[in-house]
Design a protein around this motif. Structure first.
Motif, PDB file in Angstrom:
ATOM      1  N   ASN A  74       0.851  -1.184   0.000  1.00 25.26           N
ATOM      2  CA  ASN A  74       0.000   0.000   0.000  1.00 25.26           C
ATOM      3  C   ASN A  74       0.886   1.234   0.000  1.00 25.26           C
ATOM      4  O   ASN A  74       1.844   1.316   0.776  1.00 25.26           O
ATOM      5  CB  ASN A  74      -0.918   0.005   1.227  1.00 25.26           C
ATOM      6  CG  ASN A  74      -1.842   1.200   1.264  1.00 25.26           C
ATOM      7  OD1 ASN A  74      -1.761   2.027   2.160  1.00 25.26           O
ATOM      8  ND2 ASN A  74      -2.729   1.317   0.298  1.00 25.26           N
ATOM      9  N   SER A  75       0.599   2.173  -0.886  1.00 32.47           N
ATOM     10  CA  SER A  75       1.281   3.465  -0.926  1.00 32.47           C
ATOM     11  C   SER A  75       2.794   3.279  -1.048  1.00 32.47           C
ATOM     12  O   SER A  75       3.279   2.684  -2.008  1.00 32.47           O
ATOM     13  CB  SER A  75       0.896   4.281   0.310  1.00 32.47           C
ATOM     14  OG  SER A  75       1.323   5.620   0.208  1.00 32.47           O
TER      15      SER A  75
ATOM     16  N   HIS B 149      -6.583   1.245  -7.483  1.00 32.41           N
ATOM     17  CA  HIS B 149      -6.353   2.675  -7.246  1.00 32.41           C
ATOM     18  C   HIS B 149      -7.683   3.412  -7.191  1.00 32.41           C
ATOM     19  O   HIS B 149      -8.611   3.094  -7.937  1.00 32.41           O
ATOM     20  CB  HIS B 149      -5.480   3.268  -8.349  1.00 32.41           C
ATOM     21  CG  HIS B 149      -4.537   4.317  -7.856  1.00 32.41           C
ATOM     22  ND1 HIS B 149      -3.233   4.057  -7.523  1.00 32.41           N
ATOM     23  CD2 HIS B 149      -4.721   5.635  -7.608  1.00 32.41           C
ATOM     24  CE1 HIS B 149      -2.641   5.165  -7.108  1.00 32.41           C
ATOM     25  NE2 HIS B 149      -3.529   6.149  -7.153  1.00 32.41           N
TER      26      HIS B 149
ATOM     27  N   LEU C 190      -0.715  -4.033  -5.886  1.00 39.76           N
ATOM     28  CA  LEU C 190      -0.293  -2.678  -5.543  1.00 39.76           C
ATOM     29  C   LEU C 190      -1.542  -1.837  -5.281  1.00 39.76           C
ATOM     30  O   LEU C 190      -2.334  -1.585  -6.192  1.00 39.76           O
ATOM     31  CB  LEU C 190       0.539  -2.067  -6.674  1.00 39.76           C
ATOM     32  CG  LEU C 190       1.753  -2.886  -7.136  1.00 39.76           C
ATOM     33  CD1 LEU C 190       2.424  -2.207  -8.325  1.00 39.76           C
ATOM     34  CD2 LEU C 190       2.741  -3.092  -5.995  1.00 39.76           C
TER      35      LEU C 190
ATOM     36  N   GLY D 213      -0.790   2.860  -4.952  1.00 43.01           N
ATOM     37  CA  GLY D 213       0.667   2.859  -4.976  1.00 43.01           C
ATOM     38  C   GLY D 213       1.309   4.196  -5.288  1.00 43.01           C
ATOM     39  O   GLY D 213       0.841   4.952  -6.136  1.00 43.01           O
TER      40      GLY D 213
ATOM     41  N   THR E 145       1.595   3.530 -13.560  1.00 42.43           N
ATOM     42  CA  THR E 145       2.153   2.276 -13.066  1.00 42.43           C
ATOM     43  C   THR E 145       1.665   1.117 -13.912  1.00 42.43           C
ATOM     44  O   THR E 145       2.444   0.224 -14.292  1.00 42.43           O
ATOM     45  CB  THR E 145       1.757   2.064 -11.594  1.00 42.43           C
ATOM     46  OG1 THR E 145       2.292   3.130 -10.802  1.00 42.43           O
ATOM     47  CG2 THR E 145       2.289   0.744 -11.075  1.00 42.43           C
TER      48      THR E 145
ATOM     49  N   CYS F  20       4.281  -0.134  -1.959  1.00 41.13           N
ATOM     50  CA  CYS F  20       4.328  -0.572  -3.359  1.00 41.13           C
ATOM     51  C   CYS F  20       5.696  -0.281  -3.959  1.00 41.13           C
ATOM     52  O   CYS F  20       6.229  -1.090  -4.732  1.00 41.13           O
ATOM     53  CB  CYS F  20       3.241   0.131  -4.164  1.00 41.13           C
ATOM     54  SG  CYS F  20       1.559  -0.208  -3.594  1.00 41.13           S
TER      55      CYS F  20
ATOM     56  N   THR G  53       4.397   4.610  -6.860  1.00 38.88           N
ATOM     57  CA  THR G  53       5.398   3.795  -7.554  1.00 38.88           C
ATOM     58  C   THR G  53       6.072   4.565  -8.680  1.00 38.88           C
ATOM     59  O   THR G  53       6.745   3.982  -9.522  1.00 38.88           O
ATOM     60  CB  THR G  53       4.743   2.524  -8.118  1.00 38.88           C
ATOM     61  OG1 THR G  53       3.458   2.848  -8.654  1.00 38.88           O
ATOM     62  CG2 THR G  53       4.554   1.485  -7.042  1.00 38.88           C
TER      63      THR G  53
END
Length: 276
Positions: free
Chosen positions: A94-95, A223, A118, A121, A239, A98, A123
């Motif tokens: 999480n967040s 997301h 993810l 994320g 991502t 990821c 990322t």
């Protein structure tokens, strides 16, 4: 005792519920593994072995005052996986978690990893640059750190409104009790101030884009459409574009804190993907 000792002698606490195929949870910035309470209860009741560890300086893990760069954090994740001898593993981040996962995959082979999820994320590089004109200015990151250094409880309490999308005009506003929000804030405040500030800087200023092609296992990206911390178009969609064959699921009205605001749907999506 449920601790793992890393190569630099830092003790990492972990909790483990259930039996079956392993699922390892990697927490958001500022949170210990306790944040995954509702996911671990649900998945362990459905025949999975759920494990969540506390990042260094978070929760019950040691607070060494060092090692908050992304290389060390991903090595800590690698040591958890190796010392618990986890195989056919599902990694759920999480967040910031990821970012730790994709950096781990870029530095290690994927033979132990079956799949990756993810959630909300961070990322990609979140800072504004020539290659990332939609990002946030560096000054915003440093201003946030200055606010934490001045009054960390006030900063975290104010941030909860944006984090959980409270007061949002989007469809399906989150229904969180005041007690649930206070519990989440308390989890953050229980973590080391040094660790939270240094990890904030790492999360905000690291660009994980070069790591994304290393994520070659089946990958699910969840997301929120109303994510105000890592906006969908800046993070989630990009991502998905950077990980070949990944699946992106968008939660209408979803905020950054979907592990609480959308926990029922999140739990179902996790279980379906893992058992699929």
């Amino acid at each position: 005792m449920p601790y793992i000792q890393t190569s630099d002698s830092t003790q990492l606490y972990y909790r483990e519920w259930g039996t079956g195929a392993p699922v390892l949870f990697v927490s958001a910035w500022g949170f210990s593994g306790a944040m995954w309470e509702y996911q671990m209860l649900y998945l362990s009741a459905h025949g999975l072995r759920c494990i969540a560890f506390d990042r260094r300086g978070h929760g019950r893990s040691d607070d060494p005052g060092r090692g908050y760069d992304i290389d060390q954090l991903s090595e800590d994740l690698a040591e958890v996986i190796a010392q618990l001898d986890l195989r056919d593993l599902t990694l759920v981040g999480n967040s910031m978690g990821c970012g730790e996962i994709v950096h781990y995959l870029a530095r290690h082979d994927t033979s132990r990893i079956a799949r990756v999820v993810l959630v909300s994320g961070i990322t990609l590089g979140m800072l504004k640059s020539a290659d990332n004109p939609q990002g946030f200015p560096r000054e915003a990151s440093e201003f946030a750190i200055a606010r934490m250094q001045l009054d960390r409880p006030a900063y975290m309490t104010d941030g909860a409104i944006k984090y959980f999308g409270l007061g949002s005009t989007w469809p399906g506003p989150p229904q969180l009790s005041a007690e649930m929000v206070q519990w989440a804030i308390r989890l953050i405040l229980e973590c080391s101030p040094k660790a939270t500030i240094e990890c904030f800087r790492t999360s905000a200023q690291t660009d994980f884009l070069p790591d994304l092609p290393s994520c070659t296992v089946p990958t699910l990206i969840l997301h929120g459409e109303n994510d105000q911390i890592a906006p969908l178009n800046l993070s989630g969609r990009r991502t998905a574009q950077g990980i070949a064959g990944s699946e992106l699921k968008i939660y209408p009205g979803g905020s950054h804190g979907m592990f609480l605001t959308h926990k029922e749907r999140l739990n179902e999506d996790l279980l379906t993907f893992i058992q699929g």
